[in-house]
Design an enzyme around this catalytic site. Structure first.
Site, mmCIF file in Angstrom:
data_model
loop_
_atom_site.group_PDB
_atom_site.id
_atom_site.type_symbol
_atom_site.label_atom_id
_atom_site.label_comp_id
_atom_site.label_asym_id
_atom_site.label_seq_id
_atom_site.Cartn_x
_atom_site.Cartn_y
_atom_site.Cartn_z
ATOM 1 N N ASP A 45 -21.297 12.642 74.036
ATOM 2 C CA ASP A 45 -20.632 10.978 74.776
ATOM 3 C C ASP A 45 -19.125 10.896 74.976
ATOM 4 O O ASP A 45 -18.298 10.656 75.854
ATOM 5 C CB ASP A 45 -20.938 9.559 74.487
ATOM 6 C CG ASP A 45 -23.021 10.098 74.028
ATOM 7 O OD1 ASP A 45 -22.999 10.535 74.936
ATOM 8 O OD2 ASP A 45 -23.346 9.619 72.328
ATOM 9 N N ILE A 90 -24.528 12.296 82.260
ATOM 10 C CA ILE A 90 -25.498 13.506 83.583
ATOM 11 C C ILE A 90 -26.398 13.204 83.802
ATOM 12 O O ILE A 90 -26.695 13.336 85.181
ATOM 13 C CB ILE A 90 -25.006 15.827 82.788
ATOM 14 C CG1 ILE A 90 -23.866 15.387 82.445
ATOM 15 C CG2 ILE A 90 -25.475 15.886 83.959
ATOM 16 C CD1 ILE A 90 -22.952 16.372 81.949
ATOM 17 N N ASN A 148 -21.692 19.013 68.053
ATOM 18 C CA ASN A 148 -23.021 18.139 67.199
ATOM 19 C C ASN A 148 -23.368 19.531 66.451
ATOM 20 O O ASN A 148 -23.331 21.177 67.105
ATOM 21 C CB ASN A 148 -23.562 17.243 68.186
ATOM 22 C CG ASN A 148 -23.967 18.207 68.870
ATOM 23 O OD1 ASN A 148 -24.569 19.027 68.972
ATOM 24 N ND2 ASN A 148 -23.561 17.897 70.455
HETATM 25 O O1 PMT Z 1 -30.762 22.216 70.684
HETATM 26 P P1 PMT Z 1 -31.914 22.022 69.387
HETATM 27 O O2 PMT Z 1 -31.623 22.796 68.041
HETATM 28 O O3 PMT Z 1 -33.174 22.784 69.927
HETATM 29 O O4 PMT Z 1 -32.270 20.379 68.989
HETATM 30 C C1 PMT Z 1 -32.413 19.811 70.305
HETATM 31 C C2 PMT Z 1 -32.136 18.536 70.530
HETATM 32 C C3 PMT Z 1 -32.899 17.625 69.190
HETATM 33 C C4 PMT Z 1 -30.687 18.330 70.487
HETATM 34 C C5 PMT Z 1 -32.930 17.486 71.324
HETATM 35 O O5 PMT Z 1 -34.389 18.022 71.468
HETATM 36 C C6 PMT Z 1 -32.235 16.201 72.333
HETATM 37 O O6 PMT Z 1 -33.087 15.712 71.140
HETATM 38 N N1 PMT Z 1 -32.019 16.305 72.939
HETATM 39 C C7 PMT Z 1 -30.848 15.128 73.507
HETATM 40 C C8 PMT Z 1 -29.765 14.377 71.808
HETATM 41 C C9 PMT Z 1 -29.049 13.915 72.659
HETATM 42 O O7 PMT Z 1 -27.740 13.914 73.247
HETATM 43 O O8 PMT Z 1 -29.991 12.910 73.076
HETATM 44 P P2 PMT Z 1 -28.717 11.284 73.072
HETATM 45 O O9 PMT Z 1 -29.788 10.602 73.279
HETATM 46 O O10 PMT Z 1 -28.182 11.384 72.728
HETATM 47 O O11 PMT Z 1 -28.471 11.347 75.089
HETATM 48 C C10 PMT Z 1 -29.873 10.911 75.263
HETATM 49 C C11 PMT Z 1 -29.846 11.773 76.980
HETATM 50 O O12 PMT Z 1 -28.517 11.658 77.991
HETATM 51 C C12 PMT Z 1 -30.118 13.412 76.796
HETATM 52 O O13 PMT Z 1 -30.986 13.869 77.585
HETATM 53 C C13 PMT Z 1 -28.883 13.789 76.957
HETATM 54 O O14 PMT Z 1 -29.294 15.568 77.894
HETATM 55 C C14 PMT Z 1 -28.321 12.942 78.661
HETATM 56 N N2 PMT Z 1 -26.914 12.919 77.982
HETATM 57 C C15 PMT Z 1 -26.096 12.265 77.034
HETATM 58 C C16 PMT Z 1 -24.907 12.601 76.587
HETATM 59 C C17 PMT Z 1 -24.068 12.985 78.623
HETATM 60 N N3 PMT Z 1 -22.604 12.516 78.772
HETATM 61 N N4 PMT Z 1 -24.750 12.904 79.489
HETATM 62 C C18 PMT Z 1 -26.483 13.180 79.170
HETATM 63 O O15 PMT Z 1 -26.791 13.635 80.094
#
Ligand code: PMT
Length: 410
Positions: free
Chosen positions: A291, A321, A222
């Site tokens: 994911d 995670i 991504n």
């Molecule tokens: O890196 P930059 O260019 O500065 O951009 C910042 C950002 C937009 C990436 C950052 O601000 C952000 O929003 N990060 C989370 C992105 C994300 O994957 O969000 P999510 O809604 O898919 O995941 C939710 C949370 O679960 C996140 O804290 C993610 O780290 C965590 N997660 C998700 C999937 C997974 N398999 N394991 C995780 O730990």
């Protein structure tokens, strides 16, 4: 505006007709309570006498690198260390060229190399000299080296021509000096306020994207740049924390004082986090973790078959995670990020509950100017009983505010 009282300013006067304005600058600085010492180049002395500047500054003027008497009183290294700020006014084209290329063959150039004080240049020269490609090239080099450039103004020049190259007036230089100290003062104040907020705390942060291999040359990923997570690591370290940063592939420099562990895939990230999470006080999941990953990774580069128009890749779910950390016994305070393109608050709140974490930072990533791979962001920090909005700002500033907010909850 910060006071100039007791500030130590080293004024370097180089050769140019605008040198005649420097006694007025020194007088105004002295009126503000600034301690001023003056260095003159050989060229400067063709336009104004050392005696004039000695009289207004109340200190002997320094003009020779190899003068044993001057070196015995206050040597060039002591002078370089003494200054809170060095101002080169007027900065001639020759002075700019010498500084840009690191000369160290007279007092002026040696002092500017031997100091860790900020150096501001106030250019003054004929308009054609100012716009000459060599001067503009030197200007860029000096800016890249972190030198401050104040001016020049446009207007009638001593040579009778009109254009850019006039030195700022003494009053304008004084204003720049005041603004410089005001900005430094508020930065130090902010650092002092944030300083100790996380002293003695251990913080684990994930940042950047993950890459999920399809074959030896292809992957799913991504647009995360890592900037938000690295800014958080910097802010947490500045607040006194012992910070470990688990970073997906992103070519950013490691923040000072932070332990960085680079990973590629979500499974790698999970392994590193699992090995590091014990005894952490705070976990911040800022990484954009994929994911899903391809179910099978081809050992050799996948070949397309003749006539093939489609292909399908079977994916399997990656470990979550953040949710995994939150369910551990003695889990740290867990903060997640939610990257959303619609119903931002509602979807983020669902993630807060589903992952069993204490806080989620929602960011709307539908705006290309914010969130993924940009320098700015705007976020809402959501916990079970509160919401805190932080409007559009640099990721560094948002990170500082988030660290202040999170530390108040620990
Ligand atoms: O890196 P930059 O260019 O500065 O951009 C910042 C950002 C937009 C990436 C950052 O601000 C952000 O929003 N990060 C989370 C992105 C994300 O994957 O969000 P999510 O809604 O898919 O995941 C939710 C949370 O679960 C996140 O804290 C993610 O780290 C965590 N997660 C998700 C999937 C997974 N398999 N394991 C995780 O730990």
């Amino acid at each position: 505006m910060a006071s100039l009282s007791n500030r130590k300013l080293l004024l370097i006067v180089t050769g140019g007709i605008a040198a005649y304005k420097t006694p007025e600058l020194v007088r105004r600085l002295k009126d503000e309570g600034t301690e001023v010492r003056v260095v003159m180049t050989k060229g400067a002395k063709a336009f104004i006498t050392p005696l004039t500047l000695q009289a207004v500054s109340g200190n002997p003027v320094h003009d020779d690198l190899l003068d044993p008497a001057a070196e015995a009183a206050m040597g060039h290294i002591e002078l370089a260390r003494w200054a809170d700020l060095i101002v080169v006014a007027p900065a001639s084209a020759s002075a700019m060229a010498r500084l840009a290329h690191g000369f160290a063959d007279d007092l002026f150039s040696t002092l500017c190399l031997a100091t860790d004080a900020p150096v501001a240049l106030v250019p003054a020269m004929n308009r054609l000299m100012w716009s000459a490609p060599a001067t503009q090239r030197n200007l860029r080099l000096l800016q890249d080296d972190g030198k401050l450039i104040w001016g020049p103004n446009e207007g009638l020049q001593a040579c009778g021509e009109t254009g850019a190259g006039r030195m700022l007036e003494p009053q304008e230089i004084l204003q720049q000096i005041k603004e410089f100290f005001a900005a430094t003062f508020s930065l130090h104040k902010e650092m002092a306020e944030n300083a100790g907020l996380l002293a003695g705390k251990r913080v684990l942060i994930t940042a950047g994207p993950t890459r999920e291999a399809i074959d030896p040359v292809r992957y799913l990923s991504n647009h995360s740049s890592g900037k938000m997570g690295f800014a958080l690591a910097t802010a947490a370290a500045n607040a006194g924390a012992d910070v470990t940063l688990v970073a997906g592939p992103c070519p950013l420099p490691t923040p000072a004082g932070v332990t960085r562990i680079d990973i590629i895939s979500a499974e790698d990230m999970h392994k590193v986090v699992a090995a590091s999470v014990a005894q952490q006080d705070l976990f911040i999941g800022c990484a954009a973790v994929a994911d899903f990953r391809p179910m099978n990774v081809a050992e050799q580069k996948m070949k397309k078959q003749d006539g093939q128009n489609q292909m399908q890749i079977a994916l399997v779910k990656n470990p979550d995670i953040l949710a995994w950390v939150a369910e551990q016994e003695n889990a740290p305070f867990c903060v997640g990020f939610a990257a959303e393109t619609e119903n931002v608050q509602a979807y983020a709140r669902k993630k807060l509950e589903r992952k069993g974490i204490q806080m989620i930072i929602a960011n709307d990533v539908s705006n290309p100017e914010l969130g993924f791979n940009s320098d700015n962001n705007a976020v809402i920090a959501i916990s079970a009983d509160a919401e805190h909005h932080i409007g559009t700002n640099s990721k560094e500033e948002i990170a500082k505010q988030l660290i202040t907010l999170i530390s108040s909850k620990l």
